[in-house]
Design a protein around this motif. Structure first.
Motif, PDB file in Angstrom:
ATOM      1  N   ALA A 121       8.440  11.882   7.215  1.00  0.00           N
ATOM      2  CA  ALA A 121       8.097  13.270   7.855  1.00  0.00           C
ATOM      3  C   ALA A 121       7.449  14.231   6.692  1.00  0.00           C
ATOM      4  O   ALA A 121       7.935  14.119   5.823  1.00  0.00           O
ATOM      5  CB  ALA A 121       9.389  13.854   8.226  1.00  0.00           C
ATOM      6  N   PRO A 122       6.572  15.005   7.113  1.00  0.00           N
ATOM      7  CA  PRO A 122       5.951  15.944   6.058  1.00  0.00           C
ATOM      8  C   PRO A 122       6.853  16.946   5.670  1.00  0.00           C
ATOM      9  O   PRO A 122       7.670  17.436   6.580  1.00  0.00           O
ATOM     10  CB  PRO A 122       4.611  16.408   6.744  1.00  0.00           C
ATOM     11  CG  PRO A 122       4.762  16.171   8.225  1.00  0.00           C
ATOM     12  CD  PRO A 122       5.976  15.050   8.433  1.00  0.00           C
ATOM     13  N   ASN A 155      -1.309  14.906   8.235  1.00  0.00           N
ATOM     14  CA  ASN A 155      -2.248  13.938   8.225  1.00  0.00           C
ATOM     15  C   ASN A 155      -1.573  12.465   7.626  1.00  0.00           C
ATOM     16  O   ASN A 155      -1.590  12.348   6.391  1.00  0.00           O
ATOM     17  CB  ASN A 155      -3.346  14.000   7.708  1.00  0.00           C
ATOM     18  CG  ASN A 155      -4.224  14.914   8.538  1.00  0.00           C
ATOM     19  OD1 ASN A 155      -4.000  15.198   9.694  1.00  0.00           O
ATOM     20  ND2 ASN A 155      -5.102  15.677   7.871  1.00  0.00           N
ATOM     21  N   ALA A 156      -0.910  11.607   8.511  1.00  0.00           N
ATOM     22  CA  ALA A 156      -0.095  10.726   7.593  1.00  0.00           C
ATOM     23  C   ALA A 156      -0.943   9.385   7.415  1.00  0.00           C
ATOM     24  O   ALA A 156      -0.704   8.681   6.501  1.00  0.00           O
ATOM     25  CB  ALA A 156       1.053  10.287   8.567  1.00  0.00           C
ATOM     26  N   PHE A 157      -2.059   9.199   8.127  1.00  0.00           N
ATOM     27  CA  PHE A 157      -3.003   7.960   7.673  1.00  0.00           C
ATOM     28  C   PHE A 157      -4.068   8.377   8.250  1.00  0.00           C
ATOM     29  O   PHE A 157      -4.174   8.764   9.459  1.00  0.00           O
ATOM     30  CB  PHE A 157      -2.201   6.784   8.331  1.00  0.00           C
ATOM     31  CG  PHE A 157      -3.010   5.402   7.595  1.00  0.00           C
ATOM     32  CD1 PHE A 157      -2.222   5.123   6.165  1.00  0.00           C
ATOM     33  CD2 PHE A 157      -4.046   4.910   7.873  1.00  0.00           C
ATOM     34  CE1 PHE A 157      -2.669   4.047   5.589  1.00  0.00           C
ATOM     35  CE2 PHE A 157      -4.642   3.789   7.154  1.00  0.00           C
ATOM     36  CZ  PHE A 157      -4.061   3.446   5.910  1.00  0.00           C
ATOM     37  N   PRO A 158      -5.398   8.224   7.629  1.00  0.00           N
ATOM     38  CA  PRO A 158      -6.611   8.761   7.995  1.00  0.00           C
ATOM     39  C   PRO A 158      -7.203   7.803   9.041  1.00  0.00           C
ATOM     40  O   PRO A 158      -6.753   6.773   9.109  1.00  0.00           O
ATOM     41  CB  PRO A 158      -7.574   8.751   6.647  1.00  0.00           C
ATOM     42  CG  PRO A 158      -6.770   7.877   5.667  1.00  0.00           C
ATOM     43  CD  PRO A 158      -5.505   7.913   6.198  1.00  0.00           C
ATOM     44  N   SER A 159      -8.369   8.290   9.687  1.00  0.00           N
ATOM     45  CA  SER A 159      -9.006   7.280  10.678  1.00  0.00           C
ATOM     46  C   SER A 159      -9.731   6.129  10.039  1.00  0.00           C
ATOM     47  O   SER A 159     -10.343   6.311   8.906  1.00  0.00           O
ATOM     48  CB  SER A 159      -9.960   8.271  11.223  1.00  0.00           C
ATOM     49  OG  SER A 159     -11.141   7.614  12.049  1.00  0.00           O
ATOM     50  N   PRO A 176       0.269  10.795   1.000  1.00  0.00           N
ATOM     51  CA  PRO A 176       1.485  10.659   0.334  1.00  0.00           C
ATOM     52  C   PRO A 176       2.684  10.057   1.333  1.00  0.00           C
ATOM     53  O   PRO A 176       3.813   9.862   1.015  1.00  0.00           O
ATOM     54  CB  PRO A 176       1.822  11.953  -0.235  1.00  0.00           C
ATOM     55  CG  PRO A 176       1.190  12.933   0.669  1.00  0.00           C
ATOM     56  CD  PRO A 176      -0.211  12.326   1.002  1.00  0.00           C
ATOM     57  N   LEU A 177       2.394  10.255   2.713  1.00  0.00           N
ATOM     58  CA  LEU A 177       3.431   9.976   3.663  1.00  0.00           C
ATOM     59  C   LEU A 177       3.598   8.630   4.039  1.00  0.00           C
ATOM     60  O   LEU A 177       4.685   8.197   4.584  1.00  0.00           O
ATOM     61  CB  LEU A 177       3.300  11.086   4.785  1.00  0.00           C
ATOM     62  CG  LEU A 177       3.166  12.406   4.858  1.00  0.00           C
ATOM     63  CD1 LEU A 177       2.636  13.237   6.230  1.00  0.00           C
ATOM     64  CD2 LEU A 177       4.029  13.058   4.296  1.00  0.00           C
ATOM     65  N   VAL A 185       1.022  -1.228   0.125  1.00  0.00           N
ATOM     66  CA  VAL A 185      -0.003   0.175   0.005  1.00  0.00           C
ATOM     67  C   VAL A 185       0.823   1.236  -0.041  1.00  0.00           C
ATOM     68  O   VAL A 185       1.758   1.135   0.878  1.00  0.00           O
ATOM     69  CB  VAL A 185      -0.878  -0.043   1.223  1.00  0.00           C
ATOM     70  CG1 VAL A 185      -1.716   1.403   1.331  1.00  0.00           C
ATOM     71  CG2 VAL A 185      -1.887  -1.156   1.142  1.00  0.00           C
ATOM     72  N   GLY A 186       0.967   2.234  -1.229  1.00  0.00           N
ATOM     73  CA  GLY A 186       1.605   3.415  -1.037  1.00  0.00           C
ATOM     74  C   GLY A 186       1.414   3.919  -2.364  1.00  0.00           C
ATOM     75  O   GLY A 186       0.568   3.825  -3.186  1.00  0.00           O
TER      76      GLY A 186
END
Length: 316
Positions: free
Chosen positions: A176-177, A184-188, A94-95, A87-88
């Motif tokens: 790191a952003p 927001n590195a990964f949504p809820s 994008p992080l 997954v990417g």
């Protein structure tokens, strides 16, 4: 002057304590605490010395090796089960990048993944991954024994559950952003596993949503894990256990790349609410289901849009 909201701290359970043996008062007491924590917050922090400092160094070195591979190699991590492979490269997150090793507690599972990533071999990666997965699976077994015992389920039931558990090891990376990027590195989301156990490097970012809707930052003490219930566990428990929404938010003044090594347990047998969990106050909420079918439903548009995935998938 507004009132200050005091956010709850997660329960911390020390599995390294002397005398933590099945049937002892400390075991029974810890089981009760774990059950209450999973019902209230869906997760707790485990102090568990199953990962030596040497294995800690090796597993994060392995993560470096893996994510440094060319993208075309990582894209070969394909699995028929949703969210088990690579997954990417997703524009809205994008992080994040992740790869999955299925049946990770078996040498065959680890070898099969390693052979795809390194056709010429990478024995240290393979052995490190298996060693890590097996150590963390032992923690999963202890948690299951305590939780099930706390609900009054017998040893035969518990052993049958453990025997039908399979394990997915996911290497997760959050870079790191940049200054102009969202943190927001990964949504809820909730996990579709039975139990998820997370181990991270020194870069924090995990946030959990409590039953009351508050978001809490999760602190990992040294050599600790976060043990979290997934939707399969919530279904099995007839809705008593919370499968918490969680997300990853990185600090803009971050300390670099965040690595998480996650072990997900899935059931190969049908997930079914035990009779002991059903009574007049707790009527049956969910029909029996296959764990993999829940994953497949989540991968559909209806599943992704669902606000209550278990109810929509297998609600009575």
């Amino acid at each position: 002057m507004g009132s200050l909201t005091v956010l709850p701290k997660l329960l911390v359970v020390d599995f390294n304590k002397d005398g933590m043996k099945p049937g002892t008062s400390s075991w029974i007491s810890a089981g009760k605490d774990i059950r209450q924590a999973l019902e209230q917050h869906g997760c707790f922090v485990a102090l568990y010395d199953g990962i030596s400092s040497d294995l800690n160094d090796r597993i994060f070195h392995s993560a470096d090796d893996l994510f440094n591979l060319p993208l075309e190699t990582k894209l070969k991590n394909i699995n028929g089960k949703p969210y088990h492979g690579y997954v990417g490269q997703i524009p809205i997150v994008p992080l994040h990048e992740g790869l999955g090793m299925d049946y990770a507690t078996t040498l065959e599972g680890a070898q099969s993944f390693t052979d795809i990533m390194w056709p010429n071999g990478n024995e240290s990666f393979c052995t490190t991954s298996v060693e890590f997965a097996r150590s963390v699976a032992k923690l999963d077994h202890i948690v299951i024994k305590m939780l099930f015992g706390s609900y009054g389920l017998d040893e035969m039931y518990t052993d049958a559950h453990i025997e039908s558990s399979t394990y997915l090891l996911r290497y997760l990376k959050y870079r790191a952003p940049e200054a102009d990027e969202s943190n927001n590195a990964f949504p809820s989301h909730t996990d579709k596993s039975f139990i998820t156990i997370l181990y991270q490097n020194q870069v924090s970012g995990l946030e959990i949503r409590t039953r009351d809707g508050d978001w809490i930052d999760v602190e990992f003490p040294p050599s600790s894990f976060v043990v979290m219930a997934g939707d399969a566990c919530k279904g099995w428990s007839n809705g008593r256990v919370l499968s918490p929404s969680h997300r990853v938010t990185l600090n803009k003044e971050g300390k670099g790349t965040r690595y998480t090594i996650a072990l997900f347990s899935f059931l190969s047998k049908i997930v079914q609410v035990p009779e002991e969990m059903i009574d007049e106050e707790n009527p049956l909420q969910f029909k029996p289901f296959e764990n993999v079918d829940l994953l497949n439903f989540y991968a559909t548009e209806a599943g992704r849009r669902s606000q209550d995935i278990l109810k929509d998938f297998c609600g009575v």
